[in-house]
Design a protein around this motif. Structure first.
Motif, PDB file in Angstrom:
ATOM      1  N   PRO A   1      -3.138  63.575  82.938  1.00 44.44           N
ATOM      2  CA  PRO A   1      -1.874  64.540  83.570  1.00 44.44           C
ATOM      3  C   PRO A   1      -1.036  64.567  83.158  1.00 44.44           C
ATOM      4  O   PRO A   1      -0.144  64.224  82.554  1.00 44.44           O
ATOM      5  CB  PRO A   1      -2.292  64.591  85.312  1.00 44.44           C
TER       6      PRO A   1
ATOM      7  N   VAL B   1     -11.762  66.758  73.689  1.00 49.14           N
ATOM      8  CA  VAL B   1     -10.163  66.553  74.327  1.00 49.14           C
ATOM      9  C   VAL B   1      -9.904  68.191  74.327  1.00 49.14           C
ATOM     10  O   VAL B   1      -9.259  68.823  73.311  1.00 49.14           O
ATOM     11  CB  VAL B   1      -9.096  66.398  73.346  1.00 49.14           C
TER      12      VAL B   1
ATOM     13  N   GLU C   1     -12.558  73.846  86.575  1.00 48.29           N
ATOM     14  CA  GLU C   1     -13.099  72.650  86.742  1.00 48.29           C
ATOM     15  C   GLU C   1     -14.803  72.831  87.910  1.00 48.29           C
ATOM     16  O   GLU C   1     -15.125  73.554  88.133  1.00 48.29           O
ATOM     17  CB  GLU C   1     -12.078  72.530  88.141  1.00 48.29           C
TER      18      GLU C   1
ATOM     19  N   PHE D   1      -9.242  61.859  82.945  1.00 45.97           N
ATOM     20  CA  PHE D   1      -8.159  62.950  82.685  1.00 45.97           C
ATOM     21  C   PHE D   1      -7.361  62.057  82.392  1.00 45.97           C
ATOM     22  O   PHE D   1      -6.881  60.806  82.901  1.00 45.97           O
ATOM     23  CB  PHE D   1      -8.066  64.331  83.639  1.00 45.97           C
TER      24      PHE D   1
ATOM     25  N   ALA E   1     -16.782  64.647  82.011  1.00 41.61           N
ATOM     26  CA  ALA E   1     -15.624  64.291  82.190  1.00 41.61           C
ATOM     27  C   ALA E   1     -15.651  62.959  81.802  1.00 41.61           C
ATOM     28  O   ALA E   1     -16.090  62.721  82.981  1.00 41.61           O
ATOM     29  CB  ALA E   1     -14.691  64.833  82.722  1.00 41.61           C
TER      30      ALA E   1
ATOM     31  N   VAL F   1      -7.411  71.248  76.807  1.00 39.08           N
ATOM     32  CA  VAL F   1      -6.543  71.286  77.927  1.00 39.08           C
ATOM     33  C   VAL F   1      -7.517  72.168  78.800  1.00 39.08           C
ATOM     34  O   VAL F   1      -7.105  73.712  78.314  1.00 39.08           O
ATOM     35  CB  VAL F   1      -5.375  72.178  77.221  1.00 39.08           C
TER      36      VAL F   1
END
Length: 144
Positions: free
Chosen positions: A112, A50, A59, A110, A107, A52
């Motif tokens: 947000p 995980v 990205e 996600f 990924a 952040v």
């Protein structure tokens, strides 16, 4: 005296057996969190299952993709969306392209704004300590 007085009285009336039970409960909570984290590490094959992302520089972006017609191999050149140049400086010395076996993960999704909890606790550690203290106090004072 109110809620605080009741909490203090509750802590004073704890017996040794109940104290051990509460300590074991707290240990089980911490151990459960670690087991979940280790399971995520095994499932994803990553030490950081995980993550952040604080800025757009992390990205992923693909600058170029080349497919060789004769072998079907795909060569990839990566570039962060907010970076001016490509990522060749991060590749092994002398390596110009990435092949499929170099790509370790992807990924899956996600969430947000969920990362704000981590960011707030990192930037303001007092909040983290208050939260941990409150959870510990809750475990100690529960009468189960």
């Amino acid at each position: 005296m109110g809620w605080i007085g009741d909490t203090v009285d509750s802590i004073k009336s704890i017996q040794i057996r109940q104290l051990v039970t509460q300590a074991v409960s707290l240990g089980m909570i911490v151990t459960s969190a670690l087991i979940i984290w280790k399971a995520l590490m095994c499932i994803t094959g990553s030490e950081s299952p995980v993550v952040v992302v604080l800025s757009g520089s992390m990205e992923p972006g693909f600058k170029r993709v080349h497919e060789r017609q004769d072998t079907g191999e795909v060569d990839v050149l990566t570039k962060g969306d907010n970076n001016y140049g490509d990522d060749r400086l991060l590749y092994a010395q002398g390596q110009l392209w990435l092949q499929r076996h170099h790509i370790m993960g992807r990924a899956v999704g996600f969430l947000p704004y969920v990362g704000w909890v981590t960011i707030i606790m990192t930037e303001k550690p007092i909040i983290k300590y208050i939260l941990i203290g409150a959870l510990g106090l809750l475990v100690i004072t529960s009468k189960e």
